[in-house]
Design a protein around this motif. Structure first.
Motif, PDB file in Angstrom:
ATOM      1  N   HIS A 105       0.809  -1.218   0.000  1.00 36.93           N
ATOM      2  CA  HIS A 105       0.000   0.000   0.000  1.00 36.93           C
ATOM      3  C   HIS A 105       0.842   1.269   0.000  1.00 36.93           C
ATOM      4  O   HIS A 105       0.293   2.368   0.092  1.00 36.93           O
ATOM      5  N   LEU A 106       2.154   1.126  -0.095  1.00 36.80           N
ATOM      6  CA  LEU A 106       3.051   2.272   0.006  1.00 36.80           C
ATOM      7  C   LEU A 106       4.006   2.307  -1.181  1.00 36.80           C
ATOM      8  O   LEU A 106       4.588   1.284  -1.551  1.00 36.80           O
ATOM      9  N   ARG A 107       4.165   3.508  -1.773  1.00 34.86           N
ATOM     10  CA  ARG A 107       5.089   3.673  -2.892  1.00 34.86           C
ATOM     11  C   ARG A 107       5.939   4.917  -2.674  1.00 34.86           C
ATOM     12  O   ARG A 107       5.411   5.993  -2.403  1.00 34.86           O
ATOM     13  N   ALA A 108       7.255   4.767  -2.778  1.00 34.93           N
ATOM     14  CA  ALA A 108       8.176   5.900  -2.660  1.00 34.93           C
ATOM     15  C   ALA A 108       8.634   6.324  -4.049  1.00 34.93           C
ATOM     16  O   ALA A 108       8.942   5.485  -4.903  1.00 34.93           O
ATOM     17  N   HIS A 109       8.686   7.632  -4.286  1.00 39.83           N
ATOM     18  CA  HIS A 109       9.076   8.191  -5.577  1.00 39.83           C
ATOM     19  C   HIS A 109      10.186   9.212  -5.368  1.00 39.83           C
ATOM     20  O   HIS A 109      10.044  10.123  -4.549  1.00 39.83           O
ATOM     21  N   ASN A 110      11.275   9.069  -6.114  1.00 43.83           N
ATOM     22  CA  ASN A 110      12.347  10.055  -6.082  1.00 43.83           C
ATOM     23  C   ASN A 110      12.048  11.127  -7.138  1.00 43.83           C
ATOM     24  O   ASN A 110      12.585  11.118  -8.234  1.00 43.83           O
ATOM     25  N   LEU A 111      11.146  12.041  -6.777  1.00 44.01           N
ATOM     26  CA  LEU A 111      10.686  13.076  -7.705  1.00 44.01           C
ATOM     27  C   LEU A 111      10.454  14.380  -6.955  1.00 44.01           C
ATOM     28  O   LEU A 111      10.117  14.379  -5.773  1.00 44.01           O
ATOM     29  N   SER A 112      10.597  15.484  -7.671  1.00 41.85           N
ATOM     30  CA  SER A 112      10.145  16.764  -7.144  1.00 41.85           C
ATOM     31  C   SER A 112       8.624  16.791  -7.202  1.00 41.85           C
ATOM     32  O   SER A 112       7.996  15.988  -7.910  1.00 41.85           O
ATOM     33  N   LEU A 113       8.025  17.729  -6.499  1.00 40.05           N
ATOM     34  CA  LEU A 113       6.565  17.831  -6.525  1.00 40.05           C
ATOM     35  C   LEU A 113       6.083  18.139  -7.934  1.00 40.05           C
ATOM     36  O   LEU A 113       5.072  17.586  -8.388  1.00 40.05           O
ATOM     37  N   GLN A 114       6.788  18.994  -8.643  1.00 42.40           N
ATOM     38  CA  GLN A 114       6.382  19.331 -10.013  1.00 42.40           C
ATOM     39  C   GLN A 114       6.479  18.122 -10.929  1.00 42.40           C
ATOM     40  O   GLN A 114       5.565  17.857 -11.724  1.00 42.40           O
TER      41      GLN A 114
ATOM     42  N   ALA B  73       3.673  15.799 -10.159  1.00 49.06           N
ATOM     43  CA  ALA B  73       2.412  16.315 -10.699  1.00 49.06           C
ATOM     44  C   ALA B  73       2.306  16.028 -12.187  1.00 49.06           C
ATOM     45  O   ALA B  73       1.221  15.714 -12.703  1.00 49.06           O
ATOM     46  N   ASP B  74       3.425  16.105 -12.886  1.00 51.02           N
ATOM     47  CA  ASP B  74       3.426  15.828 -14.329  1.00 51.02           C
ATOM     48  C   ASP B  74       3.253  14.341 -14.620  1.00 51.02           C
ATOM     49  O   ASP B  74       2.683  13.962 -15.649  1.00 51.02           O
ATOM     50  N   ALA B  75       3.745  13.495 -13.704  1.00 48.99           N
ATOM     51  CA  ALA B  75       3.742  12.047 -13.948  1.00 48.99           C
ATOM     52  C   ALA B  75       2.488  11.356 -13.450  1.00 48.99           C
ATOM     53  O   ALA B  75       2.065  10.338 -14.012  1.00 48.99           O
ATOM     54  N   GLU B  76       1.886  11.877 -12.393  1.00 49.67           N
ATOM     55  CA  GLU B  76       0.743  11.226 -11.760  1.00 49.67           C
ATOM     56  C   GLU B  76      -0.503  12.096 -11.867  1.00 49.67           C
ATOM     57  O   GLU B  76      -0.434  13.320 -11.764  1.00 49.67           O
ATOM     58  N   SER B  77      -1.628  11.464 -12.107  1.00 57.93           N
ATOM     59  CA  SER B  77      -2.900  12.191 -12.173  1.00 57.93           C
ATOM     60  C   SER B  77      -3.827  11.663 -11.074  1.00 57.93           C
ATOM     61  O   SER B  77      -3.485  10.745 -10.342  1.00 57.93           O
ATOM     62  N   GLY B  78      -4.988  12.241 -10.983  1.00 59.92           N
ATOM     63  CA  GLY B  78      -5.963  11.776 -10.016  1.00 59.92           C
ATOM     64  C   GLY B  78      -6.001  12.645  -8.774  1.00 59.92           C
ATOM     65  O   GLY B  78      -5.166  13.526  -8.561  1.00 59.92           O
ATOM     66  N   LYS B  79      -6.996  12.386  -7.941  1.00 58.15           N
ATOM     67  CA  LYS B  79      -7.244  13.159  -6.737  1.00 58.15           C
ATOM     68  C   LYS B  79      -6.773  12.397  -5.499  1.00 58.15           C
ATOM     69  O   LYS B  79      -6.686  11.162  -5.500  1.00 58.15           O
ATOM     70  N   TYR B  80      -6.541  13.170  -4.438  1.00 55.66           N
ATOM     71  CA  TYR B  80      -6.104  12.583  -3.171  1.00 55.66           C
ATOM     72  C   TYR B  80      -7.087  12.955  -2.063  1.00 55.66           C
ATOM     73  O   TYR B  80      -7.569  14.087  -1.986  1.00 55.66           O
TER      74      TYR B  80
END
Length: 257
Positions: free
Chosen positions: A108-117, A120-127
């Motif tokens: 249920h957990l995923r870590a991403h080495n990304l900036s917030l921007q 935002a460009d890579a992932e869509s959808g609501k939280y």
């Protein structure tokens, strides 16, 4: 190896720019979480501690998870829960990923080495919930360690303004954003939130001892206007002892509570 032991999970605490800290545990324990939350996002995850506390609270595994229980999540209740955690610092994101993998809630957990921007460009959808213990030293001297400086200073890392901008477009209809910051930033934080179309519904003021003024706030915002936001106070210690309210808040997480 430096490992911080919680009641239901352990946190490898070596490579992240920011180590396990009281602010993060307080945010994880105190922020508003609902059992129907399904998509959550931790911005600036560090070791992943806050995301792990969120996973424990959302998935609500009863009892102390042992070796035979690891990963034993109620499929009906939490099978669709996903908690994303991002950090621009690669060692931090890598360490969070290890901590997630070794936890009872790995799927249920995923870590991403990304900036917030970039995220935002890579992932869509609501939280349903966005939370962060962001950098907050805007005017102080930078820490000598470059990575620690980036984790502590808004000029080098993500700011609460960026978080609120992101949240304004990515919260679900009943979604919330929860942030912990120094108390002196309350007015600026709330003003910028209103500019972003978000409204304060709860604030928790945190002081170390009764005689002192609050040093931190946990502020929570949503799309809905709130005529009378909840306003609370948490005192951590009194006469050299942890207060009952602090021990109660952290009881499910700290070994000593």
């Amino acid at each position: 190896m430096s490992v911080f032991h919680f009641k239901k999970f352990d946190v490898v605490n070596e490579r992240s720019a920011m180590k396990v800290n009281t602010d993060g545990v307080l945010l994880g324990a105190a922020m508003t979480i609902r059992q129907d939350d399904r998509r959550l996002l931790d911005i600036g995850t560090g070791t992943g501690t806050i995301a792990l506390i969120a996973a424990q609270r959302v998935l609500d595994i009863p009892g102390q998870a042992g070796d035979d229980e690891k990963g034993a999540v109620d499929d009906v209740k939490g099978s669709d829960v996903m908690i994303d955690a991002i950090d621009i610092d690669e060692p931090s994101a890598s360490e969070a990923s290890v901590n997630f993998h070794e936890s009872p809630w790995a799927e249920h957990l995923r870590a991403h080495n990304l900036s917030l921007q970039d995220f935002a460009d890579a992932e869509s959808g609501k939280y349903d919930l966005i939370f962060s213990n962001p950098p907050y030293f805007e005017d102080s001297l930078a820490a000598p360690d470059e990575r620690k400086s980036a984790a502590r200073h808004t000029s080098d890392g993500v700011s609460y303004r960026e978080i609120l901008d992101f949240a304004s477009g990515r919260l679900s209809e009943n979604g919330r954003v929860s942030i912990i910051l120094p108390s002196e930033q309350e007015n600026d934080l709330c003003r910028y939130a209103r500019m972003s179309g978000l409204h304060l519904f709860r604030i928790l003021r945190i002081r170390t001892v009764p005689r002192k003024q609050p040093i931190r706030i946990i502020a929570e915002f949503s799309r809905q206007r709130c005529a009378c936001p909840e306003d609370g106070m948490l005192t951590i210690q009194n006469e050299g002892q942890y207060t009952e309210e602090y021990l109660s808040l952290t009881h499910d997480f700290y070994l000593f509570a």
